[in-house]
Design a protein around this motif. Sequence first.
Motif, PDB file in Angstrom:
ATOM      1  N   ILE A 249      11.792  32.821  14.376  1.00  0.00           N
ATOM      2  CA  ILE A 249      12.754  32.226  13.454  1.00  0.00           C
ATOM      3  C   ILE A 249      14.091  32.100  14.168  1.00  0.00           C
ATOM      4  O   ILE A 249      14.483  32.980  14.927  1.00  0.00           O
ATOM      5  CB  ILE A 249      12.908  33.059  12.162  1.00  0.00           C
ATOM      6  CG1 ILE A 249      13.335  34.496  12.478  1.00  0.00           C
ATOM      7  CG2 ILE A 249      11.618  33.056  11.361  1.00  0.00           C
ATOM      8  CD1 ILE A 249      13.591  35.345  11.233  1.00  0.00           C
ATOM      9  N   PRO A 250      14.815  30.979  13.967  1.00  0.00           N
ATOM     10  CA  PRO A 250      16.102  30.806  14.647  1.00  0.00           C
ATOM     11  C   PRO A 250      17.195  31.641  13.986  1.00  0.00           C
ATOM     12  O   PRO A 250      17.253  31.742  12.761  1.00  0.00           O
ATOM     13  CB  PRO A 250      16.380  29.306  14.486  1.00  0.00           C
ATOM     14  CG  PRO A 250      15.698  28.947  13.204  1.00  0.00           C
ATOM     15  CD  PRO A 250      14.465  29.816  13.123  1.00  0.00           C
ATOM     16  N   ASP A 251      18.047  32.214  14.813  1.00  0.00           N
ATOM     17  CA  ASP A 251      19.147  33.029  14.295  1.00  0.00           C
ATOM     18  C   ASP A 251      20.343  32.116  14.026  1.00  0.00           C
ATOM     19  O   ASP A 251      21.227  31.958  14.862  1.00  0.00           O
ATOM     20  CB  ASP A 251      19.509  34.119  15.306  1.00  0.00           C
ATOM     21  CG  ASP A 251      20.495  35.128  14.733  1.00  0.00           C
ATOM     22  OD1 ASP A 251      20.709  35.104  13.505  1.00  0.00           O
ATOM     23  OD2 ASP A 251      21.058  35.925  15.510  1.00  0.00           O
ATOM     24  N   ILE A 252      20.342  31.506  12.857  1.00  0.00           N
ATOM     25  CA  ILE A 252      21.414  30.593  12.459  1.00  0.00           C
ATOM     26  C   ILE A 252      22.167  31.236  11.296  1.00  0.00           C
ATOM     27  O   ILE A 252      21.569  31.577  10.278  1.00  0.00           O
ATOM     28  CB  ILE A 252      20.848  29.220  12.034  1.00  0.00           C
ATOM     29  CG1 ILE A 252      20.097  28.585  13.201  1.00  0.00           C
ATOM     30  CG2 ILE A 252      21.962  28.303  11.554  1.00  0.00           C
ATOM     31  CD1 ILE A 252      19.409  27.285  12.847  1.00  0.00           C
TER      32      ILE A 252
ATOM     33  N   LEU B 112      18.893  28.280  20.838  1.00  0.00           N
ATOM     34  CA  LEU B 112      18.498  27.506  22.018  1.00  0.00           C
ATOM     35  C   LEU B 112      17.131  27.933  22.558  1.00  0.00           C
ATOM     36  O   LEU B 112      16.275  27.078  22.822  1.00  0.00           O
ATOM     37  CB  LEU B 112      19.578  27.593  23.097  1.00  0.00           C
ATOM     38  CG  LEU B 112      20.893  26.866  22.766  1.00  0.00           C
ATOM     39  CD1 LEU B 112      21.903  27.037  23.894  1.00  0.00           C
ATOM     40  CD2 LEU B 112      20.638  25.374  22.522  1.00  0.00           C
ATOM     41  N   PRO B 113      16.866  29.233  22.738  1.00  0.00           N
ATOM     42  CA  PRO B 113      15.509  29.625  23.146  1.00  0.00           C
ATOM     43  C   PRO B 113      14.456  29.250  22.095  1.00  0.00           C
ATOM     44  O   PRO B 113      13.344  28.840  22.444  1.00  0.00           O
ATOM     45  CB  PRO B 113      15.602  31.145  23.320  1.00  0.00           C
ATOM     46  CG  PRO B 113      17.052  31.411  23.550  1.00  0.00           C
ATOM     47  CD  PRO B 113      17.779  30.381  22.753  1.00  0.00           C
TER      48      PRO B 113
ATOM     49  N   LEU C 110      11.108  26.994  22.644  1.00  0.00           N
ATOM     50  CA  LEU C 110       9.781  27.485  22.271  1.00  0.00           C
ATOM     51  C   LEU C 110       9.082  26.522  21.316  1.00  0.00           C
ATOM     52  O   LEU C 110       7.877  26.266  21.440  1.00  0.00           O
ATOM     53  CB  LEU C 110       9.903  28.869  21.617  1.00  0.00           C
ATOM     54  CG  LEU C 110      10.270  30.032  22.539  1.00  0.00           C
ATOM     55  CD1 LEU C 110      10.596  31.280  21.704  1.00  0.00           C
ATOM     56  CD2 LEU C 110       9.132  30.334  23.515  1.00  0.00           C
ATOM     57  N   LEU C 111       9.845  25.984  20.368  1.00  0.00           N
ATOM     58  CA  LEU C 111       9.256  25.060  19.404  1.00  0.00           C
ATOM     59  C   LEU C 111       8.782  23.784  20.083  1.00  0.00           C
ATOM     60  O   LEU C 111       7.670  23.307  19.821  1.00  0.00           O
ATOM     61  CB  LEU C 111      10.275  24.728  18.308  1.00  0.00           C
ATOM     62  CG  LEU C 111       9.800  23.716  17.255  1.00  0.00           C
ATOM     63  CD1 LEU C 111       8.596  24.246  16.492  1.00  0.00           C
ATOM     64  CD2 LEU C 111      10.933  23.368  16.288  1.00  0.00           C
ATOM     65  N   GLU C 112       9.593  23.233  20.983  1.00  0.00           N
ATOM     66  CA  GLU C 112       9.194  21.996  21.650  1.00  0.00           C
ATOM     67  C   GLU C 112       7.958  22.222  22.510  1.00  0.00           C
ATOM     68  O   GLU C 112       7.029  21.400  22.508  1.00  0.00           O
ATOM     69  CB  GLU C 112      10.344  21.456  22.496  1.00  0.00           C
ATOM     70  CG  GLU C 112      10.036  20.110  23.119  1.00  0.00           C
ATOM     71  CD  GLU C 112      11.264  19.429  23.688  1.00  0.00           C
ATOM     72  OE1 GLU C 112      11.163  18.242  24.045  1.00  0.00           O
ATOM     73  OE2 GLU C 112      12.322  20.076  23.764  1.00  0.00           O
ATOM     74  N   GLN C 113       7.909  23.323  23.228  1.00  0.00           N
ATOM     75  CA  GLN C 113       6.729  23.623  24.039  1.00  0.00           C
ATOM     76  C   GLN C 113       5.495  23.805  23.168  1.00  0.00           C
ATOM     77  O   GLN C 113       4.403  23.326  23.495  1.00  0.00           O
ATOM     78  CB  GLN C 113       6.985  24.899  24.868  1.00  0.00           C
ATOM     79  CG  GLN C 113       8.076  24.745  25.918  1.00  0.00           C
ATOM     80  CD  GLN C 113       8.549  26.085  26.457  1.00  0.00           C
ATOM     81  OE1 GLN C 113       7.918  27.121  26.233  1.00  0.00           O
ATOM     82  NE2 GLN C 113       9.664  26.072  27.161  1.00  0.00           N
TER      83      GLN C 113
END
Length: 608
Positions: free
Chosen positions: A433-436, A497-498, A502-505
């Motif tokens: 999960i993204p830390d937003i 950013l990481p 990870l999502l795109e890969q």
Amino acid sequence: MPLNPNGKVDKPALPFPDTVAAAAAAAAKAGSSSSAEKSSTDKLNATQQTIHDIWVKLLPSPPPHIPLDESFFDLGGHSILATRLIFELRKSLAPGLPLGLVFDFPTIRALAQEIDSLRDADLGLARDDKKGGANANGDAAGAGDNEYSEDAEALTKTLRDSYEKPVLTDERKVVFLTGATGFLGAFILRDLLALDRRGGRVAKVICHVRAGSKEKGLQRLRESGEGRGAWEEAWVTDGRLEVVVGDLESEKLGMTADEWTRVAQETDVIVHNGAIVSLLTARFDPEHSFDDALVQQVHWVYPYKQLRAANVLATLAVIELAADTKPKALSFVSTTAAIEKSHYVRLADSIVQAGGKGVPESDSLDAGKTGLKGGYGQSKWVSERLVLEAGRRGLAGSIVRPAYIVGDSTSAVTNTDDFLWRLVKGCIQLGHIPDIHNTINMVPVDHVARITACAALQDPTRSLRVHHVTARPAPRFNRFLAALKLYGYEVETTEYLPWRSLLEQHVLRVQDNALFPLLHFVLDDLPTSTKAAELDDSNTVALLEQFQQPTAVTIDDQQMGRYLAWLIAAGFLEQPPKAGQSGVRPLPQLTLQAGGARAIGRSSAGTS
């Protein structure tokens, strides 16, 4: 000829002529067609030819030779295919092409020119010329940036010079409701008919529905309400619910002249909730190809011109209906997409720092004349400008401005074709999960419906005013997504950013993530694009207090548990792998309606 929901020829649905017919046509034209096609093909440069060949491979029913200025989306393209298109172009032309490129440049000519420009630029693919600098408000501007506001200026001239206000009476009211078959609309209908409030009860609701007959329209209305746990058959048997057949994109809302006149004479209040929004998954049904509150196609982004008839001209029609025969109050359901600009974020920040609450409900919307992105937000901005101007000329009523609309606070029935739930599912599939830290203005659908109903039933002699819908307190993205771990899903919190990498890969590897249709959005700059302005909701709080309704509504961990339980019951999510383990909170037990939970469409007022 087959037509798409916007009344244009549905080109992907057209059959291709057979060989004999094609040969006969070619002979009749003395070979002119084949010569033109060959000439068109010969004129393609290398980049255009590559794009052309990929389009032919991806599109559902492409012509053998695609014109350079034909839109990818008019040919049957949609957000999923657009993402696949960019992946193919990355392999063939340039590895770092932005995922949202085809939405900004949807024709072969424009797309090829932009790709060549990006490849030749000194700064490479990091360049973003399409934004064209900044406008007076500091927001990115581009070609055709004010087309929608110029249209608003022209349409304002068609309004009446003045509007009379209704007379305040104690009589029960007749309400004309559009968009009742949509997610939010079903709950507005329930609130109008099922709740008794001070200030006037509702005698009857006349629902505007797109259907082949009143009987089919009533059945659609019934199925919509029953599927969302927001239906009482007694409304029909008691004569408190009526259906009129129409079409938002047609003159006089698609009603006959006699029906229009009757509705104008009988109605006391109009609630205009009908609009075209954009969905992510295809559930196309020829009989129900266009819903008053949602479009069941795969398009994520519609340009303003395609939404103008259903969203803008329909609003103009209901303004006229409000004045025809006798004066009526108009309650218009809009969206915070009408004020989604960095200008409003900066304005809110400065107001909050000075001790205020945020963007005032009295804002003129002047800052939105340029720079609004997305046809949906633009169409709602134009509609609001028309309603506000009519209000300045005397029209009574209100504008209700919600943001993210999620499930019912009690039953948890929610809308699965929604950015937030796709984000949840996509994060579960990814395991991260993204830390937003941004706040997210998400509120239960029953709260939005309650505000809309109260706004419609308030004193019609008061001046038109805006009602912001806000969560109190507003949840944050990282807390909202952290509930997944709390209830037993195997996810790790990762910096944006990481997480993006990870999502795109992951998507490139499996191409089966729930976020696939939204990659151009979530992989762009999610922390920036999801930063919303703080909103002053003083009018809304006063309205709810007047009707003795709760004013502080939010989405906490307990409510998230209800939504997750419903999404699992609907088959949208899998059971949490760690359910029952030590330290994992158990999901709440829900009382499901007959037939259980099922996935449903999204709200008419949600942003896209």
